[in-house]
Design a protein around this motif. Structure first.
Motif, PDB file in Angstrom:
ATOM      1  N   GLU A 161      -5.866  -3.963   3.840  1.00 13.50           N
ATOM      2  CA  GLU A 161      -5.146  -3.130   2.871  1.00 13.50           C
ATOM      3  C   GLU A 161      -5.660  -3.439   1.468  1.00 13.50           C
ATOM      4  OE1 GLU A 161      -3.436  -2.685   6.417  1.00 13.50           O
ATOM      5  OE2 GLU A 161      -2.932  -4.597   5.481  1.00 13.50           O
ATOM      6  N   ARG A 212       0.837  -1.209   0.000  1.00 10.26           N
ATOM      7  CA  ARG A 212       0.000   0.000   0.000  1.00 10.26           C
ATOM      8  C   ARG A 212       0.867   1.253   0.000  1.00 10.26           C
ATOM      9  NH1 ARG A 212      -5.404   0.839   3.456  1.00 10.26           N
ATOM     10  NH2 ARG A 212      -6.149  -0.201   1.564  1.00 10.26           N
ATOM     11  N   THR A 232      -7.692   1.550  -0.680  1.00 10.20           N
ATOM     12  CA  THR A 232      -6.462   2.253  -1.057  1.00 10.20           C
ATOM     13  C   THR A 232      -6.778   3.676  -1.513  1.00 10.20           C
ATOM     14  OG1 THR A 232      -5.361   0.186  -1.670  1.00 10.20           O
ATOM     15  CG2 THR A 232      -4.451   2.190  -2.598  1.00 10.20           C
TER      16      THR A 232
END
Length: 380
Positions: A202, A124, A207
């Motif tokens: 994640e 990420r 995101t």
């Protein structure tokens, strides 16, 4: 003529404090015995541990504003800077991928590739870094602010108004949210976080607001670089903006809960606001007032942040490949055996777990201090 890059000691200190906290909460002696503040919230809500990752992404944003400002002012360098950012972001992604597959690859390569987690913390950071760097270079401060607002609004709308296929209504639950549905569809269940296999903290959709967290940091970095504003004004405005973001986040929490796993828009404001207040205090104490002696331990962590985070994740994976035989004939990883022999018998379970985590942080400090004194800074 390009201006020399500024460097804030307070930012290195804050980054180092954040990374040390990441290592502390990621490496307890036993996952069954952890003090509440060192655990993530079960779902909605926010513990101190839930602030660590957004603080780091926010700091990445501030660092982008400082590191790339000279390039932003010279459009002829944009292509080179973007390519460099892409290279760095991909390096971060593959470091995270390596940690995810390491160990499994040695035992069963085919199965490892079929089940490796595709996203994670370093992945990420890499993705957010690439996208945020491009936005910073190509957009004005006003456009960056508008982009942040749009991201928060669009993500809120997606989570709260779009019916989830197969469920029939929008919701914010672990396995039935739109974010979980997209993760299963794009990543597929074998490549999602192993602890759930149905959603990923994640994940793909979350995101998007994580990019918002980084843009928040970029806006702060732009403000902190201004030459036409004196230090007391910088601190006052940053502190005020941070408090305002905290209040807005808490108000939004009434309708859209603060939630790290979903990285909700309210969470972006709340965590970004707290990070702003923290940096305002650090900047005033360290860079303006000049109290610097106490900063060294965390600056040591801050200048090699990604390096120590990667090594802290790699070391237990490597050491636990070494198996030792227990008295009952079973085999255990050497690191687990060391904990059970040297820590568990001498403390209560929860304190043994904490002392182990603190030892882990201090052990890496020794390595980082040697690197710091020798001016060894590994840039990813």
């Amino acid at each position: 003529m390009t201006q020399p890059k500024q460097r804030l000691l307070s930012l290195d200190f804050f980054r180092g404090l954040t990374v040390a906290a990441m290592i502390l909460v990621n490496n307890p002696g036993s996952w069954s015995h952890i003090y509440a503040p060192l655990e993530h919230a079960e779902w909605n809500g926010c513990t101190p541990t839930d602030l660590v990752f957004p603080f780091f992404l926010w700091i990445v944003g501030v660092s982008i504003a400082f590191a790339m400002s000279s390039s932003k002012a010279d459009p002829s360098t944009h292509k080179k800077t973007i390519l460099k950012a892409i290279k760095r972001g991909l390096t971060l992604y593959f470091l995270g991928f390596f940690l995810a597959i390491f160990g499994k690859l040695l035992n069963d390569p085919a199965h490892a590739l079929q089940t490796v987690r595709l996203l994670g913390v370093l992945q990420r950071i890499g993705i957010v870094f690439i996208i945020s760097s491009i936005i910073f270079l190509k957009a004005s401060q006003k456009t960056i602010f508008k982009t942040l607002i749009i991201i928060l609004a669009v993500y809120w709308a997606l989570l709260t108004f779009v019916p989830v296929p197969g469920v029939g209504y929008p919701n914010l639950e672990k396995e039935t949210s739109l974010a979980a549905w997209i993760d299963r569809g794009i990543l597929t269940e074998p490549h999602i976080w192993a602890s759930s296999k149905t959603w990923d903290p994640e994940g793909v959709l979350s995101t998007l607001p994580a990019i918002g967290t980084c843009l928040f940091g970029i806006l702060v970095g732009i403000w902190m670089r201004r030459k036409d504003v004196d230090n007391p004004t910088k601190v006052a405005w940053l502190f005020s903006a941070g408090v305002a973001a905290i209040i807005l986040g808490l108000l939004w929490d009434l309708q859209l809960p603060i939630n790290k796993a979903l990285w909700t828009s309210s969470y972006v404001l709340y965590a970004g606001g707290l990070a702003s207040v923290a940096l305002a205090l650090c900047y005033w104490i360290i860079d303006v007032q000049g109290y610097k002696k106490f900063t060294t331990p965390f600056v040591v962590y801050g200048v090699n942040a990604i390096t120590v985070f990667f090594l802290a994740g790699l070391m237990p994976r490597v050491l636990n490949l070494i198996q030792v035989t227990n008295p009952d004939g079973t085999k255990t990883g050497i690191l687990v055996r060391f904990y059970e022999t040297c820590y568990a018998p001498f403390f209560s379970p929860i304190n043994a777990s904490l002392v182990w985590a603190i030892t882990y942080v201090l052990g890496f400090y020794v390595l980082l201090y040697i690197m710091y004194k020798k001016n060894i800074i590994i840039k990813v």
